[in-house]
Design a protein around this motif. Structure first.
Motif, PDB file in Angstrom:
ATOM      1  N   THR A  71       0.839  -1.186   0.000  1.00  0.00           N
ATOM      2  CA  THR A  71       0.000   0.000   0.000  1.00  0.00           C
ATOM      3  C   THR A  71       0.879   1.242   0.000  1.00  0.00           C
ATOM      4  O   THR A  71       2.009   1.224   0.495  1.00  0.00           O
ATOM      5  CB  THR A  71      -0.935   0.043   1.218  1.00  0.00           C
ATOM      6  N   GLY A  83      -2.352   4.350  -3.688  1.00  0.00           N
ATOM      7  CA  GLY A  83      -3.256   3.217  -3.800  1.00  0.00           C
ATOM      8  C   GLY A  83      -2.640   1.915  -3.355  1.00  0.00           C
ATOM      9  O   GLY A  83      -1.664   1.892  -2.605  1.00  0.00           O
ATOM     10  N   VAL A  84      -3.197   0.821  -3.849  1.00  0.00           N
ATOM     11  CA  VAL A  84      -2.741  -0.525  -3.515  1.00  0.00           C
ATOM     12  C   VAL A  84      -2.037  -1.100  -4.742  1.00  0.00           C
ATOM     13  O   VAL A  84      -2.579  -1.062  -5.847  1.00  0.00           O
ATOM     14  CB  VAL A  84      -3.926  -1.422  -3.106  1.00  0.00           C
ATOM     15  N   SER A 122      -7.049   1.964  -6.729  1.00  0.00           N
ATOM     16  CA  SER A 122      -7.420   2.783  -5.570  1.00  0.00           C
ATOM     17  C   SER A 122      -7.760   1.871  -4.390  1.00  0.00           C
ATOM     18  O   SER A 122      -8.079   0.693  -4.566  1.00  0.00           O
ATOM     19  CB  SER A 122      -8.623   3.673  -5.901  1.00  0.00           C
ATOM     20  N   ARG A 123      -7.716   2.429  -3.206  1.00  0.00           N
ATOM     21  CA  ARG A 123      -8.083   1.658  -2.011  1.00  0.00           C
ATOM     22  C   ARG A 123      -9.541   1.210  -2.088  1.00  0.00           C
ATOM     23  O   ARG A 123      -9.883   0.109  -1.676  1.00  0.00           O
ATOM     24  CB  ARG A 123      -7.827   2.483  -0.750  1.00  0.00           C
ATOM     25  N   ASP A 124     -10.408   2.069  -2.633  1.00  0.00           N
ATOM     26  CA  ASP A 124     -11.824   1.709  -2.769  1.00  0.00           C
ATOM     27  C   ASP A 124     -12.003   0.540  -3.730  1.00  0.00           C
ATOM     28  O   ASP A 124     -12.804  -0.361  -3.478  1.00  0.00           O
ATOM     29  CB  ASP A 124     -12.649   2.907  -3.244  1.00  0.00           C
TER      30      ASP A 124
END
Length: 54
Positions: A23, A27-28, A43-45
């Motif tokens: 991370t 983002g991831v 993105s994290r979402d």
């Protein structure tokens, strides 16, 4: 320049293809044990939605 710290999947066994995740502020990052080390950044979402769907 930021250094990415990778975490290997806990389901990975020695010698198998493994998923690696990191991370960061952008983002991831996801990659596998493939020698090409292609990195996908989401993105994290988007990553949370992936985990929820699994």
């Amino acid at each position: 320049m930021t250094t990415i710290t990778w975490r290997k999947s806990s389901y990975c066994q020695e010698g198998e293809a493994c998923v690696h995740i990191s991370t960061g502020p952008d983002g991831v990052h996801i990659t596998d044990s493939d020698p090409a080390r292609t990195v996908v950044t989401v993105s994290r979402d988007a990553f949370a939605a992936l985990l929820k769907s699994l």
